[in-house]
Design a protein around this motif. Structure first.
Motif, PDB file in Angstrom:
ATOM      1  N   TYR A   1      -6.016  -9.904   7.383  1.00 17.19           N
ATOM      2  CA  TYR A   1      -5.088 -10.629   6.509  1.00 17.19           C
ATOM      3  C   TYR A   1      -4.197  -9.692   5.721  1.00 17.19           C
ATOM      4  CZ  TYR A   1      -4.107 -12.502   1.810  1.00 17.19           C
ATOM      5  OH  TYR A   1      -3.537 -12.796   0.604  1.00 17.19           O
ATOM      6  N   ASP A   2      -4.758  -8.662   5.087  1.00 18.05           N
ATOM      7  CA  ASP A   2      -3.964  -7.797   4.219  1.00 18.05           C
ATOM      8  C   ASP A   2      -2.935  -7.001   4.998  1.00 18.05           C
ATOM      9  OD1 ASP A   2      -6.334  -6.601   5.251  1.00 18.05           O
ATOM     10  OD2 ASP A   2      -6.067  -4.877   3.945  1.00 18.05           O
ATOM     11  N   VAL A   3      -3.296  -6.538   6.193  1.00 20.78           N
ATOM     12  CA  VAL A   3      -2.348  -5.791   7.018  1.00 20.78           C
ATOM     13  C   VAL A   3      -1.234  -6.713   7.507  1.00 20.78           C
ATOM     14  CG1 VAL A   3      -2.090  -4.429   9.131  1.00 20.78           C
ATOM     15  CG2 VAL A   3      -4.117  -4.126   7.688  1.00 20.78           C
ATOM     16  N   LEU A   4      -1.581  -7.962   7.826  1.00 23.06           N
ATOM     17  CA  LEU A   4      -0.573  -8.932   8.246  1.00 23.06           C
ATOM     18  C   LEU A   4       0.441  -9.189   7.136  1.00 23.06           C
ATOM     19  CD1 LEU A   4       0.548 -11.096  10.184  1.00 23.06           C
ATOM     20  CD2 LEU A   4      -1.151 -12.690   9.232  1.00 23.06           C
ATOM     21  N   VAL A   5      -0.037  -9.420   5.922  1.00 26.53           N
ATOM     22  CA  VAL A   5       0.869  -9.722   4.816  1.00 26.53           C
ATOM     23  C   VAL A   5       1.802  -8.545   4.542  1.00 26.53           C
ATOM     24  CG1 VAL A   5       1.026 -10.275   2.363  1.00 26.53           C
ATOM     25  CG2 VAL A   5      -0.737 -11.359   3.758  1.00 26.53           C
ATOM     26  N   GLU A   6       1.248  -7.348   4.435  1.00 30.83           N
ATOM     27  CA  GLU A   6       2.105  -6.216   4.074  1.00 30.83           C
ATOM     28  C   GLU A   6       3.095  -5.890   5.193  1.00 30.83           C
ATOM     29  OE1 GLU A   6      -0.070  -2.077   5.261  1.00 30.83           O
ATOM     30  OE2 GLU A   6      -0.630  -2.912   3.318  1.00 30.83           O
ATOM     31  N   ASN A   7       2.725  -6.137   6.433  1.00 34.04           N
ATOM     32  CA  ASN A   7       3.650  -5.878   7.534  1.00 34.04           C
ATOM     33  C   ASN A   7       4.860  -6.806   7.472  1.00 34.04           C
ATOM     34  OD1 ASN A   7       4.374  -4.610  10.135  1.00 34.04           O
ATOM     35  ND2 ASN A   7       3.964  -6.649  10.979  1.00 34.04           N
ATOM     36  N   LEU A   8       4.630  -8.061   7.112  1.00 35.23           N
ATOM     37  CA  LEU A   8       5.731  -9.014   7.006  1.00 35.23           C
ATOM     38  C   LEU A   8       6.645  -8.709   5.818  1.00 35.23           C
ATOM     39  CD1 LEU A   8       3.717 -12.246   7.820  1.00 35.23           C
ATOM     40  CD2 LEU A   8       5.376 -11.110   9.297  1.00 35.23           C
TER      41      LEU A   8
ATOM     42  N   GLU B   1      -4.069   1.030  12.721  1.00 32.26           N
ATOM     43  CA  GLU B   1      -3.788   1.398  11.339  1.00 32.26           C
ATOM     44  C   GLU B   1      -4.835   0.813  10.391  1.00 32.26           C
ATOM     45  OE1 GLU B   1      -0.829  -0.542   8.237  1.00 32.26           O
ATOM     46  OE2 GLU B   1       0.270   0.675   9.684  1.00 32.26           O
ATOM     47  N   GLU B   2      -5.236  -0.418  10.641  1.00 32.39           N
ATOM     48  CA  GLU B   2      -6.222  -1.060   9.775  1.00 32.39           C
ATOM     49  C   GLU B   2      -7.524  -0.273   9.733  1.00 32.39           C
ATOM     50  OE1 GLU B   2      -8.119  -5.499   9.088  1.00 32.39           O
ATOM     51  OE2 GLU B   2      -7.556  -4.908  11.116  1.00 32.39           O
ATOM     52  N   ARG B   3      -7.892   0.318  10.846  1.00 31.38           N
ATOM     53  CA  ARG B   3      -9.130   1.099  10.895  1.00 31.38           C
ATOM     54  C   ARG B   3      -9.000   2.404  10.119  1.00 31.38           C
ATOM     55  NH1 ARG B   3      -9.150  -2.852  13.597  1.00 31.38           N
ATOM     56  NH2 ARG B   3     -10.988  -3.752  14.605  1.00 31.38           N
ATOM     57  N   LYS B   4      -7.812   2.953  10.085  1.00 34.82           N
ATOM     58  CA  LYS B   4      -7.590   4.148   9.262  1.00 34.82           C
ATOM     59  C   LYS B   4      -7.679   3.797   7.778  1.00 34.82           C
ATOM     60  CE  LYS B   4      -6.900   6.875  12.739  1.00 34.82           C
ATOM     61  NZ  LYS B   4      -7.907   7.935  13.076  1.00 34.82           N
TER      62      LYS B   4
ATOM     63  N   GLU C   1     -11.241   3.538   6.728  1.00 32.23           N
ATOM     64  CA  GLU C   1     -11.922   4.820   6.545  1.00 32.23           C
ATOM     65  C   GLU C   1     -11.740   5.346   5.125  1.00 32.23           C
ATOM     66  OE1 GLU C   1     -10.581   7.530   9.508  1.00 32.23           O
ATOM     67  OE2 GLU C   1     -11.275   6.310  11.193  1.00 32.23           O
ATOM     68  N   PHE C   2     -10.565   5.149   4.559  1.00 35.45           N
ATOM     69  CA  PHE C   2     -10.307   5.596   3.194  1.00 35.45           C
ATOM     70  C   PHE C   2     -10.859   4.630   2.161  1.00 35.45           C
ATOM     71  CE2 PHE C   2      -7.254   8.162   5.458  1.00 35.45           C
ATOM     72  CZ  PHE C   2      -7.165   9.321   4.710  1.00 35.45           C
ATOM     73  N   GLY C   3     -11.014   3.362   2.551  1.00 34.00           N
ATOM     74  CA  GLY C   3     -11.407   2.328   1.608  1.00 34.00           C
ATOM     75  C   GLY C   3     -10.181   1.585   1.122  1.00 34.00           C
ATOM     76  N   PRO C   4     -10.188   0.238   1.155  1.00 34.40           N
ATOM     77  CA  PRO C   4      -8.999  -0.530   0.775  1.00 34.40           C
ATOM     78  C   PRO C   4      -8.475  -0.220  -0.621  1.00 34.40           C
ATOM     79  CG  PRO C   4     -10.641  -1.949   1.814  1.00 34.40           C
ATOM     80  CD  PRO C   4     -11.302  -0.622   1.572  1.00 34.40           C
ATOM     81  N   THR C   5      -9.387   0.031  -1.585  1.00 32.79           N
ATOM     82  CA  THR C   5      -8.935   0.309  -2.947  1.00 32.79           C
ATOM     83  C   THR C   5      -8.319   1.693  -3.070  1.00 32.79           C
ATOM     84  OG1 THR C   5     -11.175   1.028  -3.537  1.00 32.79           O
ATOM     85  CG2 THR C   5     -10.601  -1.270  -3.979  1.00 32.79           C
ATOM     86  N   ASN C   6      -8.481   2.527  -2.056  1.00 30.35           N
ATOM     87  CA  ASN C   6      -7.868   3.848  -2.047  1.00 30.35           C
ATOM     88  C   ASN C   6      -6.602   3.875  -1.196  1.00 30.35           C
ATOM     89  OD1 ASN C   6      -9.759   5.108  -3.718  1.00 30.35           O
ATOM     90  ND2 ASN C   6     -11.134   5.504  -2.003  1.00 30.35           N
ATOM     91  N   TRP C   7      -6.018   2.714  -0.998  1.00 28.27           N
ATOM     92  CA  TRP C   7      -4.816   2.626  -0.165  1.00 28.27           C
ATOM     93  C   TRP C   7      -3.741   3.588  -0.648  1.00 28.27           C
ATOM     94  CZ3 TRP C   7       0.283   1.280  -1.103  1.00 28.27           C
ATOM     95  CH2 TRP C   7       1.063   0.947   0.008  1.00 28.27           C
ATOM     96  N   GLN C   8      -3.575   3.702  -1.963  1.00 25.45           N
ATOM     97  CA  GLN C   8      -2.533   4.567  -2.498  1.00 25.45           C
ATOM     98  C   GLN C   8      -2.798   6.036  -2.175  1.00 25.45           C
ATOM     99  OE1 GLN C   8       0.067   3.242  -4.337  1.00 25.45           O
ATOM    100  NE2 GLN C   8       1.095   5.218  -4.360  1.00 25.45           N
ATOM    101  N   LYS C   9      -4.054   6.399  -2.138  1.00 25.29           N
ATOM    102  CA  LYS C   9      -4.399   7.777  -1.815  1.00 25.29           C
ATOM    103  C   LYS C   9      -4.168   8.053  -0.333  1.00 25.29           C
ATOM    104  CE  LYS C   9      -8.266  11.062  -2.013  1.00 25.29           C
ATOM    105  NZ  LYS C   9      -9.686  11.241  -2.421  1.00 25.29           N
ATOM    106  N   ALA C  10      -4.454   7.047   0.489  1.00 26.64           N
ATOM    107  CA  ALA C  10      -4.328   7.229   1.928  1.00 26.64           C
ATOM    108  C   ALA C  10      -2.867   7.204   2.378  1.00 26.64           C
ATOM    109  CB  ALA C  10      -5.110   6.140   2.655  1.00 26.64           C
ATOM    110  N   CYS C  11      -2.042   6.409   1.710  1.00 24.50           N
ATOM    111  CA  CYS C  11      -0.666   6.196   2.162  1.00 24.50           C
ATOM    112  C   CYS C  11       0.328   6.829   1.196  1.00 24.50           C
ATOM    113  CB  CYS C  11      -0.378   4.697   2.285  1.00 24.50           C
ATOM    114  SG  CYS C  11      -1.480   3.829   3.424  1.00 24.50           S
TER     115      CYS C  11
END
Length: 534
Positions: free
Chosen positions: A247-254, A387-390, A393-403
């Motif tokens: 769901y989260d990857v779908l929303v942000e992609n749109l 991408e979702e699997r990457k 690996e970092f953890g969803p709450t660490n999205w800012q650190k990963a990206c």
């Protein structure tokens, strides 16, 4: 061509369609979002030191000090206004969720769906003239009710042992119970959980709590209102697709038009940049998230307004433009409804309502619009799945650190991740149904399968698939029949010209059947997409 042009112009983010002579399937042009003028480098400091902000913890955005020869690392785009809250959290189970559009539901059969990790069955109760959503589980031996039927009395029947249920979930018949015995079918344990259900904007919605206190929840809280889907002057063709990423990857992609010139290259025509720096023509985009709270956020765009209504709806409304005769204003909206299904899976319902070219939707079959729309979904499906699997690996709450998101083109994506992390803890609340691990990556052919993810769930595409398959068979039969006629006819009974003509016609029929089979396979079953050869 006009039909395909309008179809492609509403596939995504209102990129202008290609000219009729363009051989590509066109798609809308990247909107020129306007962002706030203040430098985004100030964002990191406020994120790190503002005690009330929990989108990205300080350890998630810290980074090593850059060398003296390198400028300071830029920060993500910031949000103009954010409503301050305490420990308030988003309640995933106090929301209305869309299940399926009415146009893709058959009243004659029950339908199996999964929403928010809940297996449900959607069926038409002709006794109450209403759609119903139940737990997809018979209380007897837990068989799926979606594999059952609507019996002659209009009840939902489990085909394992014949138990029947009315529109309220009450068991009305247990065939194995003696007629002169106790009425065991009245026991509460014989009932099926029935969810509050309503039809809204030609979509079936349900409330994911079957407790009797929510029976009349519609009177207190209604599904989100989308004015364009309620306006009869707008066309509102819909589509749906099961997606093999979350769901989260779908929303942000749109919310990310910057990927369009690259991930969908050759499928969509985009606005040419002032200075073209590569073949694809990517360019800077300006976005701003104006206000964010627990109910979502909206962003100001040059071409209109983008709005996220939590948890499912992301819409873009374009600024009105004068019609050709100057008598009316042309309006259009892009409506994406993103449904959490289970970890690693989501469902997309889309509609592109507009108040111009309405007549096209009345004469052109819906499946012809879905062919290019599904191709666009396929073109970035595999990379988003990985991408979702990457991210995991970092953890969803660490999205800012990963990206690394230093430009304003990612403002809406950052806004969504801020909402997702701050109010939902960075994950959908599955209520302990899943371990948290993503499912293993299936073979590419299964991942990009279009038949089970769309064709069988779309009444228009399903009918077209069956009809084209039948036409393929007819062409083959005709080809074989013509060959037999030529072979069986005596040499003198038919002129050489006639025999040659029949042979050519047989060859043409066979060739047409092969071309049709290829078209059906690529557009209704499986279409691979290799970016390296585009």
């Amino acid at each position: 061509m006009e039909a395909l042009t309008i179809s492609s112009s509403v596939l995504s983010l209102n990129f202008p369609a290609a000219s009729p002579g363009d051989t590509h399937i066109s798609k809308p042009k990247s909107p020129n979002f306007r962002c706030f003028p203040e430098p985004i480098s100030s964002f990191r400091g406020r994120l790190t030191h503002r005690s009330k902000s929990k989108l990205f913890p300080s350890n998630a955005i810290s980074s090593p000090s850059p060398p003296s020869s390198v400028s300071a690392e830029p920060s993500p785009p910031e949000i103009e206004e954010e409503v301050a809250v305490g420990e308030e959290k988003f309640d995933w189970y106090a929301q209305w969720y869309p299940v399926m559009p009415l146009c893709d539901l058959d009243k004659r059969v029950p339908h199996a769906k999964k929403v928010l990790g809940i297996d449900v069955v959607v069926w038409w109760d002709r006794n109450e003239n209403a759609w119903k959503v139940f737990d997809d589980m018979c209380p007897h031996r837990l068989a799926p009710l979606s594999e059952g039927r609507i019996d002659q009395s209009g009840r939902l029947q489990c085909v394992y042992h014949g138990w029947c249920f009315d529109g309220s979930g009450n068991c009305k018949l247990i065939p194995q119970a003696p007629l002169d015995g106790p009425p065991v079918h009245t026991n509460k344990r014989a009932c099926v959980a029935a969810y509050p259900t309503i039809v809204h904007h030609d979509i079936v919605w349900f409330w994911p709590n079957s407790d009797p206190q929510y029976k009349d929840i519609f009177e207190k809280k209604k599904p989100p209102f989308i004015p364009e889907l309620d306006d009869p002057s707008f066309t509102k063709l819909m589509g749906n697709r099961d997606i093999a990423y979350g769901y989260d990857v779908l929303v942000e992609n749109l919310m990310d038009p910057a990927h369009v010139p690259y991930a969908h290259y050759g499928l969509m025509q985009t606005r040419k940049p002032d200075v073209k720096r590569d073949r694809e023509g990517g360019r800077p985009l300006d976005f701003v998230v104006k206000k964010l709270d627990m109910d979502g956020f909206y962003g100001k765009l040059d071409m209109g307004i983008g709005q996220f209504t939590a948890p499912c709806i992301f819409s873009l409304r374009t600024n009105p433009t004068p019609s050709e005769d100057q008598s009316t204003q042309r309006r259009m909206a892009l409506v994406f409804i993103c449904i959490p299904v289970s970890p690693g899976y989501s469902r997309l319902i889309w509609a592109f309502p507009r108040n111009f070219g309405v007549w096209l939707d009345k004469i052109i079959p819906r499946w012809m619009f879905h062919v290019p729309q599904n191709l666009i979904l396929d073109s970035d499906l595999y990379l988003l799945h990985l991408e979702e699997r990457k991210i995991k690996e970092f953890g969803p709450t660490n999205w800012q650190k990963a990206c690394f998101v230093p430009t304003k083109s990612d403002a809406l994506v950052v806004g969504f991740r801020r909402w997702f992390n701050k109010y939902a803890g960075g994950e959908v609340d599955w209520r302990g149904k899943y371990s948290g691990d993503l499912p293993p990556t299936p073979p590419r052919e299964q991942l990009l399968d279009r038949y089970w993810t769309h064709t069988v769930n779309c009444q228009s595409c399903s009918k077209a698939h069956k009809s084209l398959n039948a036409l393929e068979t007819i062409l083959q039969v005709v080809a074989v029949g013509l060959v037999c006629v030529v072979a069986a006819t005596m040499q003198g009974a038919m002129s050489t010209a006639a025999r040659t003509g029949l042979a050519i016609l047989a060859t043409a029929c066979f060739a047409a059947s092969r071309l049709l089979a290829h078209f059906v396979h690529k557009n209704f079953r499986y279409h691979d997409y290799n970016h390296a050869f585009v």
